[in-house]
Design a protein around this motif. Structure first.
Motif, mmCIF file in Angstrom:
data_model
loop_
_atom_site.group_PDB
_atom_site.id
_atom_site.type_symbol
_atom_site.label_atom_id
_atom_site.label_comp_id
_atom_site.label_asym_id
_atom_site.label_seq_id
_atom_site.Cartn_x
_atom_site.Cartn_y
_atom_site.Cartn_z
ATOM 1 N N UNK A 82 0.766 -1.368 0.058
ATOM 2 C CA UNK A 82 0.002 0.068 0.053
ATOM 3 C C UNK A 82 0.960 1.369 0.247
ATOM 4 N N UNK A 83 0.486 2.240 -0.816
ATOM 5 C CA UNK A 83 0.987 3.749 -0.694
ATOM 6 C C UNK A 83 0.087 4.449 -0.447
ATOM 7 N N UNK A 84 0.376 5.391 0.709
ATOM 8 C CA UNK A 84 -0.623 6.305 0.762
ATOM 9 C C UNK A 84 -0.714 7.320 -0.462
ATOM 10 N N UNK A 85 -2.265 7.804 -0.516
ATOM 11 C CA UNK A 85 -2.370 8.431 -1.795
ATOM 12 C C UNK A 85 -1.607 9.506 -2.443
ATOM 13 N N UNK A 86 -1.332 10.459 -1.539
ATOM 14 C CA UNK A 86 -0.511 11.774 -1.589
ATOM 15 C C UNK A 86 1.283 11.133 -2.302
ATOM 16 N N UNK A 87 1.324 10.021 -1.958
ATOM 17 C CA UNK A 87 2.771 9.520 -2.385
ATOM 18 C C UNK A 87 2.480 8.604 -3.564
ATOM 19 N N UNK A 88 1.519 8.426 -4.296
ATOM 20 C CA UNK A 88 1.327 7.581 -5.469
ATOM 21 C C UNK A 88 1.768 8.309 -6.652
ATOM 22 N N UNK A 89 2.115 7.371 -7.741
ATOM 23 C CA UNK A 89 2.396 7.975 -9.059
ATOM 24 C C UNK A 89 4.031 8.641 -8.933
ATOM 25 N N UNK A 90 4.775 8.215 -8.060
ATOM 26 C CA UNK A 90 6.122 8.670 -8.004
ATOM 27 C C UNK A 90 7.156 7.132 -7.901
ATOM 28 N N UNK A 91 6.661 6.141 -8.190
ATOM 29 C CA UNK A 91 7.638 4.697 -8.342
ATOM 30 C C UNK A 91 7.867 4.414 -6.754
#
Length: 193
Positions: A82-91
């Motif tokens: 899981x990646x917290x939403x504000x840290x998504x789309x950065x690899x």
């Protein structure tokens, strides 16, 4: 922004509830199933060092994944990515997945590593790591593993198909040769977003 990626320890217990809440919320938003885990279960994974956590410089959790063992450590699952939403789309998911894969290989060098996922991004990352799609019959047959699926919204599909398949894609990494665990430190690494 710098993100630290670390092997879990007891200092990370403070993030457990938030991680579980985000896992469940993300699954609902995607309309997919997820095997729910209790706080006690995840706390043990964290304390035992069977997880990878990503943290900001301000000590905010950004991502997480943990290891489960099955069939007397013959199989290892990398679960709960899981990646917290504000840290998504950065690899970040890729970095966490690489770290948990490495930790799994070092802690359980002879185990087959597997995962079940409905996410295309995770399938791509798994493929890059050497996983291959397989049928469910190639996974652990440990009943405790399949019991973990009971909390998933797709459990009835799994049972109706006699645990031969479901909506998740099964992926498996088989070690080519027995690896010797090394003393590589999985405690910390970092990268910038």
């Amino acid at each position: 922004m710098t993100i630290k990626i670390e092997q879990t320890n007891s200092q990370h217990l403070i993030f457990c509830e938030a991680i579980i809440e985000e896992m469940e919320l993300s699954a609902k938003m995607r309309g997919t199933g997820i095997a729910k885990r209790s706080i006690e279960y995840l706390n043990k994974k964290i304390i035992d060092g069977n997880g990878i956590i990503a943290l900001t410089e301000e000590n905010e959790w950004a991502g997480f994944c943990y290891i489960e063992t099955w069939s007397h450590e013959k199989f290892v699952a990398n679960s709960g990515l899981i990646v917290a939403p504000k840290f998504r789309k950065h690899g970040l998911a890729r970095k966490i997945k690489q770290a948990i894969f490495s930790l799994s290989q070092n802690k359980f060098p002879n185990a087959k590593i597997f995962g079940l996922t409905t996410g295309l991004a995770v399938m791509k990352i798994n493929s890059e790591l050497g996983y291959e799609p397989v049928t469910y019959s190639e996974l652990t047959q440990d009943e405790n593993f399949w019991n973990g699926c009971k909390s998933c919204i797709n459990y009835e599909i799994l049972i109706a198909k006699e645990k031969k398949n479901c909506l998740c894609t099964a992926m498996l990494y088989e070690p080519k040769v027995a690896l010797i665990p090394n003393e590589e430190n999985h405690e910390k690494s970092s990268f910038s977003l």
